[in-house]
Write a protein that holds these residues in place. Structure first.
Motif, PDB file in Angstrom:
ATOM      1  N   GLU A  88       0.828  -1.207   0.000  1.00 27.63           N
ATOM      2  CA  GLU A  88       0.000   0.000   0.000  1.00 27.63           C
ATOM      3  C   GLU A  88       0.863   1.258   0.000  1.00 27.63           C
ATOM      4  N   LEU A  89       1.958   1.223   0.737  1.00 26.12           N
ATOM      5  CA  LEU A  89       2.860   2.383   0.777  1.00 26.12           C
ATOM      6  C   LEU A  89       3.558   2.571  -0.565  1.00 26.12           C
ATOM      7  N   TRP A  90       4.040   1.480  -1.157  1.00 25.29           N
ATOM      8  CA  TRP A  90       4.718   1.569  -2.458  1.00 25.29           C
ATOM      9  C   TRP A  90       3.763   2.037  -3.544  1.00 25.29           C
ATOM     10  N   GLU A  91       2.501   1.591  -3.502  1.00 21.01           N
ATOM     11  CA  GLU A  91       1.518   2.018  -4.501  1.00 21.01           C
ATOM     12  C   GLU A  91       1.280   3.520  -4.454  1.00 21.01           C
ATOM     13  N   ARG A  92       1.393   4.109  -3.263  1.00 22.09           N
ATOM     14  CA  ARG A  92       1.239   5.566  -3.124  1.00 22.09           C
ATOM     15  C   ARG A  92       2.514   6.311  -3.507  1.00 22.09           C
ATOM     16  N   GLY A  93       3.558   5.568  -3.876  1.00 23.08           N
ATOM     17  CA  GLY A  93       4.814   6.192  -4.284  1.00 23.08           C
ATOM     18  C   GLY A  93       5.740   6.557  -3.141  1.00 23.08           C
ATOM     19  N   GLU A  94       5.472   6.047  -1.958  1.00 23.52           N
ATOM     20  CA  GLU A  94       6.320   6.367  -0.803  1.00 23.52           C
ATOM     21  C   GLU A  94       7.610   5.557  -0.829  1.00 23.52           C
ATOM     22  N   VAL A  95       8.664   6.163  -0.332  1.00 27.15           N
ATOM     23  CA  VAL A  95       9.925   5.462  -0.125  1.00 27.15           C
ATOM     24  C   VAL A  95       9.846   4.822   1.257  1.00 27.15           C
ATOM     25  N   VAL A  96      10.101   3.529   1.323  1.00 26.07           N
ATOM     26  CA  VAL A  96      10.015   2.804   2.589  1.00 26.07           C
ATOM     27  C   VAL A  96      11.422   2.442   3.025  1.00 26.07           C
ATOM     28  N   GLU A  97      11.766   2.853   4.241  1.00 29.42           N
ATOM     29  CA  GLU A  97      13.070   2.537   4.822  1.00 29.42           C
ATOM     30  C   GLU A  97      12.875   1.719   6.088  1.00 29.42           C
ATOM     31  N   MET A  98      13.906   0.969   6.438  1.00 32.87           N
ATOM     32  CA  MET A  98      13.889   0.200   7.679  1.00 32.87           C
ATOM     33  C   MET A  98      15.155   0.540   8.462  1.00 32.87           C
ATOM     34  N   GLN A  99      14.966   0.982   9.693  1.00 29.74           N
ATOM     35  CA  GLN A  99      16.087   1.242  10.581  1.00 29.74           C
ATOM     36  C   GLN A  99      16.272   0.020  11.466  1.00 29.74           C
ATOM     37  N   VAL A 100      17.494  -0.510  11.499  1.00 30.54           N
ATOM     38  CA  VAL A 100      17.813  -1.706  12.270  1.00 30.54           C
ATOM     39  C   VAL A 100      18.655  -1.297  13.471  1.00 30.54           C
ATOM     40  N   VAL A 101      18.159  -1.604  14.680  1.00 33.58           N
ATOM     41  CA  VAL A 101      18.897  -1.299  15.907  1.00 33.58           C
ATOM     42  C   VAL A 101      18.985  -2.566  16.751  1.00 33.58           C
ATOM     43  N   GLY A 102      20.089  -2.705  17.475  1.00 38.86           N
ATOM     44  CA  GLY A 102      20.292  -3.854  18.347  1.00 38.86           C
ATOM     45  C   GLY A 102      20.021  -3.509  19.795  1.00 38.86           C
ATOM     46  N   MET A 103      19.574  -4.495  20.536  1.00 38.84           N
ATOM     47  CA  MET A 103      19.268  -4.312  21.954  1.00 38.84           C
ATOM     48  C   MET A 103      20.430  -4.740  22.838  1.00 38.84           C
ATOM     49  N   GLY A 104      21.591  -4.933  22.258  1.00 38.89           N
ATOM     50  CA  GLY A 104      22.752  -5.329  23.043  1.00 38.89           C
ATOM     51  C   GLY A 104      22.982  -6.824  23.011  1.00 38.89           C
ATOM     52  N   ILE A 105      24.162  -7.208  23.366  1.00 37.98           N
ATOM     53  CA  ILE A 105      24.549  -8.616  23.375  1.00 37.98           C
ATOM     54  C   ILE A 105      24.479  -9.104  24.808  1.00 37.98           C
ATOM     55  N   PRO A 106      23.802 -10.246  25.045  1.00 35.74           N
ATOM     56  CA  PRO A 106      23.527 -10.667  26.416  1.00 35.74           C
ATOM     57  C   PRO A 106      24.754 -10.947  27.264  1.00 35.74           C
ATOM     58  N   TYR A 107      25.842 -11.342  26.658  1.00 27.46           N
ATOM     59  CA  TYR A 107      27.075 -11.527  27.410  1.00 27.46           C
ATOM     60  C   TYR A 107      28.236 -11.128  26.528  1.00 27.46           C
ATOM     61  N   SER A 108      29.351 -10.902  27.131  1.00 27.21           N
ATOM     62  CA  SER A 108      30.466 -10.290  26.425  1.00 27.21           C
ATOM     63  C   SER A 108      31.308 -11.325  25.685  1.00 27.21           C
ATOM     64  N   ILE A 109      31.444 -11.124  24.387  1.00 21.83           N
ATOM     65  CA  ILE A 109      32.389 -11.874  23.566  1.00 21.83           C
ATOM     66  C   ILE A 109      33.303 -10.823  22.958  1.00 21.83           C
ATOM     67  N   GLU A 110      34.602 -11.017  23.043  1.00 22.16           N
ATOM     68  CA  GLU A 110      35.543  -9.984  22.638  1.00 22.16           C
ATOM     69  C   GLU A 110      35.304  -9.450  21.219  1.00 22.16           C
ATOM     70  N   PRO A 111      35.075 -10.300  20.206  1.00 22.16           N
ATOM     71  CA  PRO A 111      34.844  -9.748  18.860  1.00 22.16           C
ATOM     72  C   PRO A 111      33.565  -8.920  18.751  1.00 22.16           C
ATOM     73  N   CYS A 112      32.629  -9.095  19.677  1.00 20.30           N
ATOM     74  CA  CYS A 112      31.373  -8.347  19.612  1.00 20.30           C
ATOM     75  C   CYS A 112      31.464  -7.005  20.309  1.00 20.30           C
ATOM     76  N   GLN A 113      32.505  -6.779  21.077  1.00 23.91           N
ATOM     77  CA  GLN A 113      32.606  -5.523  21.801  1.00 23.91           C
ATOM     78  C   GLN A 113      32.973  -4.412  20.834  1.00 23.91           C
ATOM     79  N   ILE A 114      32.370  -3.257  21.022  1.00 23.30           N
ATOM     80  CA  ILE A 114      32.662  -2.082  20.211  1.00 23.30           C
ATOM     81  C   ILE A 114      33.670  -1.240  20.980  1.00 23.30           C
ATOM     82  N   PRO A 115      34.810  -0.925  20.360  1.00 24.80           N
ATOM     83  CA  PRO A 115      35.810  -0.141  21.090  1.00 24.80           C
ATOM     84  C   PRO A 115      35.297   1.267  21.384  1.00 24.80           C
ATOM     85  N   ASN A 116      35.730   1.784  22.519  1.00 27.20           N
ATOM     86  CA  ASN A 116      35.364   3.133  22.916  1.00 27.20           C
ATOM     87  C   ASN A 116      36.548   4.033  22.594  1.00 27.20           C
TER      88      ASN A 116
END
Length: 142
Positions: free
Chosen positions: A112-140
């Protein structure tokens, strides 16, 4: 129009809920985050444009950005890299239910959105990793 996919990461799969505003459209199953499984992983967090796509062998899919897709995935099949499978809920055995129905409802809603000519985007966000694995950590860097 922008959808929001809120995810939770686990070692076996990535589970999320897809919202349009405050309304839940469906749940989404993906492969695990790359730090859990470097050979089969979900897409990175970010904003992606969604577009419908039809092929003779697979039928209707929703293209996510340049390399990912949302499509019907059988409940006993694990999603592959950059593959997203909608579902409604889990049954008592832990398998997703109403996968085909969830995909059809999502396709109708977005159609229905595409038929009206709207651009549809999806924002993907994470809720965090339940426990710490070194490769998953984001450096500060601050």
């Amino acid at each position: 129009m922008r959808l929001l996919l809120k995810r939770r990461y686990t070692p076996r799969q990535t589970l999320g809920r897809l919202y349009l505003g405050s309304r839940l459209l469906c749940c989404i199953r993906e492969a695990p985050k790359s730090c859990y499984s470097p050979h089969r992983h979900c897409i990175d967090e970010g904003v992606y444009e969604l577009e419908p796509r039809h092929t003779e062998d697979r039928g209707w899919e929703i293209r996510v950005g340049e390399n990912a897709i949302i499509r019907h995935i059988q409940p006993d099949h694990l999603p592959d890299t950059a593959e997203m499978g909608p579902f409604t809920e889990f049954n008592a055995d832990g398998k997703p239910t109403f996968t085909r129905l969830a995909f059809q409802k999502l396709l109708e809603e977005l159609g229905e959105l595409w038929e009206r000519g709207e651009v549809v985007e999806m924002q993907v966000v994470g809720m965090g990793i339940p426990y710490s694995i070194e490769p998953c950590q984001i450096p500060n860097f601050s």
